[in-house]
Design a protein around this motif. Sequence first.
Motif, PDB file in Angstrom:
ATOM      1  N   VAL A 588      36.581  28.959 -10.309  1.00 32.52           N
ATOM      2  CA  VAL A 588      35.183  29.192  -9.961  1.00 32.52           C
ATOM      3  C   VAL A 588      34.530  27.865  -9.562  1.00 32.52           C
ATOM      4  O   VAL A 588      34.689  26.848 -10.246  1.00 32.52           O
ATOM      5  CB  VAL A 588      34.430  29.830 -11.147  1.00 32.52           C
ATOM      6  N   GLY A 589      33.833  27.876  -8.442  1.00 30.26           N
ATOM      7  CA  GLY A 589      33.196  26.671  -7.925  1.00 30.26           C
ATOM      8  C   GLY A 589      34.017  25.938  -6.892  1.00 30.26           C
ATOM      9  O   GLY A 589      33.510  25.035  -6.218  1.00 30.26           O
ATOM     10  N   GLN A 590      35.286  26.328  -6.742  1.00 29.55           N
ATOM     11  CA  GLN A 590      36.163  25.670  -5.767  1.00 29.55           C
ATOM     12  C   GLN A 590      35.817  26.119  -4.353  1.00 29.55           C
ATOM     13  O   GLN A 590      35.568  27.291  -4.097  1.00 29.55           O
ATOM     14  CB  GLN A 590      37.621  26.022  -6.085  1.00 29.55           C
ATOM     15  N   THR A 591      35.794  25.181  -3.416  1.00 30.53           N
ATOM     16  CA  THR A 591      35.548  25.488  -2.008  1.00 30.53           C
ATOM     17  C   THR A 591      36.877  25.612  -1.274  1.00 30.53           C
ATOM     18  O   THR A 591      37.746  24.748  -1.420  1.00 30.53           O
ATOM     19  CB  THR A 591      34.698  24.394  -1.351  1.00 30.53           C
ATOM     20  N   VAL A 592      37.014  26.681  -0.512  1.00 27.71           N
ATOM     21  CA  VAL A 592      38.240  26.897   0.257  1.00 27.71           C
ATOM     22  C   VAL A 592      37.870  27.060   1.725  1.00 27.71           C
ATOM     23  O   VAL A 592      36.776  27.494   2.060  1.00 27.71           O
ATOM     24  CB  VAL A 592      39.010  28.139  -0.234  1.00 27.71           C
ATOM     25  N   SER A 593      38.790  26.703   2.595  1.00 36.16           N
ATOM     26  CA  SER A 593      38.566  26.860   4.030  1.00 36.16           C
ATOM     27  C   SER A 593      39.272  28.111   4.526  1.00 36.16           C
ATOM     28  O   SER A 593      40.112  28.684   3.832  1.00 36.16           O
ATOM     29  CB  SER A 593      39.082  25.625   4.783  1.00 36.16           C
ATOM     30  N   ALA A 594      38.912  28.542   5.720  1.00 37.41           N
ATOM     31  CA  ALA A 594      39.570  29.712   6.302  1.00 37.41           C
ATOM     32  C   ALA A 594      41.060  29.432   6.461  1.00 37.41           C
ATOM     33  O   ALA A 594      41.459  28.393   6.981  1.00 37.41           O
ATOM     34  CB  ALA A 594      38.944  30.042   7.656  1.00 37.41           C
ATOM     35  N   GLY A 595      41.880  30.345   6.002  1.00 33.59           N
ATOM     36  CA  GLY A 595      43.317  30.178   6.090  1.00 33.59           C
ATOM     37  C   GLY A 595      43.955  29.585   4.858  1.00 33.59           C
ATOM     38  O   GLY A 595      45.190  29.544   4.748  1.00 33.59           O
ATOM     39  N   SER A 596      43.145  29.122   3.897  1.00 40.14           N
ATOM     40  CA  SER A 596      43.701  28.552   2.674  1.00 40.14           C
ATOM     41  C   SER A 596      44.431  29.632   1.873  1.00 40.14           C
ATOM     42  O   SER A 596      43.953  30.768   1.749  1.00 40.14           O
ATOM     43  CB  SER A 596      42.593  27.949   1.810  1.00 40.14           C
ATOM     44  N   VAL A 597      45.566  29.267   1.312  1.00 41.15           N
ATOM     45  CA  VAL A 597      46.323  30.206   0.494  1.00 41.15           C
ATOM     46  C   VAL A 597      45.701  30.287  -0.896  1.00 41.15           C
ATOM     47  O   VAL A 597      45.568  29.267  -1.581  1.00 41.15           O
ATOM     48  CB  VAL A 597      47.805  29.787   0.389  1.00 41.15           C
ATOM     49  N   ILE A 598      45.321  31.477  -1.294  1.00 46.37           N
ATOM     50  CA  ILE A 598      44.760  31.693  -2.624  1.00 46.37           C
ATOM     51  C   ILE A 598      45.884  31.856  -3.641  1.00 46.37           C
ATOM     52  O   ILE A 598      45.829  31.319  -4.739  1.00 46.37           O
ATOM     53  CB  ILE A 598      43.851  32.934  -2.633  1.00 46.37           C
ATOM     54  N   CYS A 599      46.897  32.619  -3.261  1.00 46.53           N
ATOM     55  CA  CYS A 599      48.057  32.821  -4.124  1.00 46.53           C
ATOM     56  C   CYS A 599      49.156  33.487  -3.304  1.00 46.53           C
ATOM     57  O   CYS A 599      48.941  33.891  -2.160  1.00 46.53           O
ATOM     58  CB  CYS A 599      47.704  33.697  -5.334  1.00 46.53           C
ATOM     59  N   GLU A 600      50.326  33.599  -3.897  1.00 47.83           N
ATOM     60  CA  GLU A 600      51.422  34.379  -3.337  1.00 47.83           C
ATOM     61  C   GLU A 600      51.541  35.670  -4.146  1.00 47.83           C
ATOM     62  O   GLU A 600      51.341  35.669  -5.361  1.00 47.83           O
ATOM     63  CB  GLU A 600      52.743  33.607  -3.410  1.00 47.83           C
ATOM     64  N   ILE A 601      51.830  36.761  -3.468  1.00 46.78           N
ATOM     65  CA  ILE A 601      52.089  38.020  -4.166  1.00 46.78           C
ATOM     66  C   ILE A 601      53.525  38.419  -3.842  1.00 46.78           C
ATOM     67  O   ILE A 601      53.833  38.872  -2.734  1.00 46.78           O
ATOM     68  CB  ILE A 601      51.091  39.115  -3.739  1.00 46.78           C
ATOM     69  N   ASP A 602      54.407  38.200  -4.807  1.00 47.63           N
ATOM     70  CA  ASP A 602      55.821  38.500  -4.624  1.00 47.63           C
ATOM     71  C   ASP A 602      56.063  39.990  -4.799  1.00 47.63           C
ATOM     72  O   ASP A 602      55.498  40.627  -5.695  1.00 47.63           O
ATOM     73  CB  ASP A 602      56.668  37.730  -5.639  1.00 47.63           C
ATOM     74  N   GLU A 603      56.913  40.536  -3.957  1.00 45.17           N
ATOM     75  CA  GLU A 603      57.253  41.951  -4.092  1.00 45.17           C
ATOM     76  C   GLU A 603      57.980  42.192  -5.407  1.00 45.17           C
ATOM     77  O   GLU A 603      58.772  41.360  -5.855  1.00 45.17           O
ATOM     78  CB  GLU A 603      58.135  42.394  -2.927  1.00 45.17           C
TER      79      GLU A 603
END
Length: 604
Positions: A588-603
Amino acid sequence: MTSTSGGSPTRRPLTKVLIANRGEIAVRVARACTDAGLASVAVYAEPDRDALHVRLSDEAFGLGGSRAAETYLDAGKLLDVARRSGADAVHPGYGFLSENAEFAQQVIDAGLTWIGPPPAAIRALGDKVSARHIAHAAGAPLVAGTPDPVESAEEVLTFADEHGLPVAIKAAHGGGGRGLKVARTREEVPELFDSAVREAKAAFGRGECFVERFLDRPRHVETQCLADEHGTVVVVSTRDCSLQRRHQKLVEEAPAPFLTAEQDALLREASVAIMREAGYVGAGTCEFLIGADGTVSFLEVNTRLQVEHPVTEEVTGIDLVREQLRIAAGEPLGYTEVTTRGHSIEFRLNGENPAAGFLPSPGTISALTWPGGPGVRIDTGVCAGDTVSGAFDSMLAKLVVTGADRRQALQRARRALRELEITGIPTVLPFARAVLDAPEFAAEDAASFTVHTTWIEGDFAERLTALTTSHDPSATSPDSAEDATERVVVEVGGKRLEVVLPAGLGIGAGRGGRGAVRRPGRRSAPRATASSNGALTSPMQGTIVKVAIEDGATVGPGDLVVVLEAMKMEQPLVAHRAGRVRGLAAAVGQTVSAGSVICEIDEP
């Protein structure tokens, strides 16, 4: 407002006005001050150092910060600038502190003239629960709602069980669609309640919310009112503001089309009664919903100038900002009725991508071409080359088109929108062009005019996805690349002086031979890229305001992962597939840019 001991209003001649705002409304107020022979004082956050409102005002002072909370929402800084500049009045514009009763009282206590309604009226009407009580006492039409703010999602569910769904969860303070969520199922109530509280706190500094029955598919119709200290209350015109996304207006027009004579009379009579009941002085707007069955219900009072005020000005010839200045100075309005002529339509030109659900799109404007010709007005706070920050509202400008009647206004709007070009960032311009060809909006009779407050995201949704938005892909976002130019400004005691250097001229070559200090270019962190098909990336630049899961959690398609906030709007980011979350480092409070990876979701 102050008055003499005998009860007669006191005249307060104004000489210099501090404009406690930014963007196009600050430009609008500065121009009105110039027209009225008054000096204007601008304030600015760091991203607005070279903004149009700063350049057009007679003086400008830096507020020493980059975000709203440390600049335009800091009452102490604003009052300090008023003192240092010698301003004798404060105009709050709209948004920020414009509907903050405490700030209004601080201005008055400092011996300054507040260009707005009395603090007591702001307090009573700015609290939407209190406003409902006033409307009820005034005999205005009302739908069912909670008498006081609710404390939890459970109370929202209790109300829904009694009155049915959908229900509206609404911020008790503020407006503009922020802190307003519509729950159509019981299951979504908890998350929507939390989101409404977060948005309300972020936009207005207070998170109280109340609940009322939501009229499905209603029109949004309002009245522009003026009231002076001498007891005169005037409804200047009606407006229709039904074309909205996320409960925030995109297109407005005056007068409101296709009202019955009975509805028009009810709106006007209720508005005057509400203003009198509240002891209102100044410019204000009474907002109503009109259901598909013709039911009229009071919504709220905006105790400030509205974004859409130009359409009323165009059909009445009344300068509403000048009227605000006159009323604040203690002058009588001098009229009790207003005659409208013609029809006017306003298009808000926001930095948003309509084909992507109106995602906010901060960045740099590479080129602008404004339209001209009969009946065309542009209100803007930006110029080509300006960088649009994600810290503030997404609106770049307003296109206002006026004709002899609604048909001519629509014709001129089509022509003006063809001439208008904005490149560098996505904007809502493709939507504005498309909506003029929608028969539901361009209708010529009441039966065919079927737009409503959720029409864009409902009936028009499929047409939205087909829209394309013109922008320069090489244009930089506010934090994505090193500055290509050197913007040099000298500040003496926090006051902005006009010393501007073209890029590459270096130190000491300022206007008039004055020296200047070069402001170094900014570098941003490298933009993250998706590493696999499982990457969940941010669709926009923004700030994370909620993290809904933990690293290692198992999610399904559509499960909430994080909530982003940009340009005062929240955007939920959900899982695109089922699997296990890996590499979640969002906070919370972190700034992200367009295209930044938030996380990976593995199958799985």
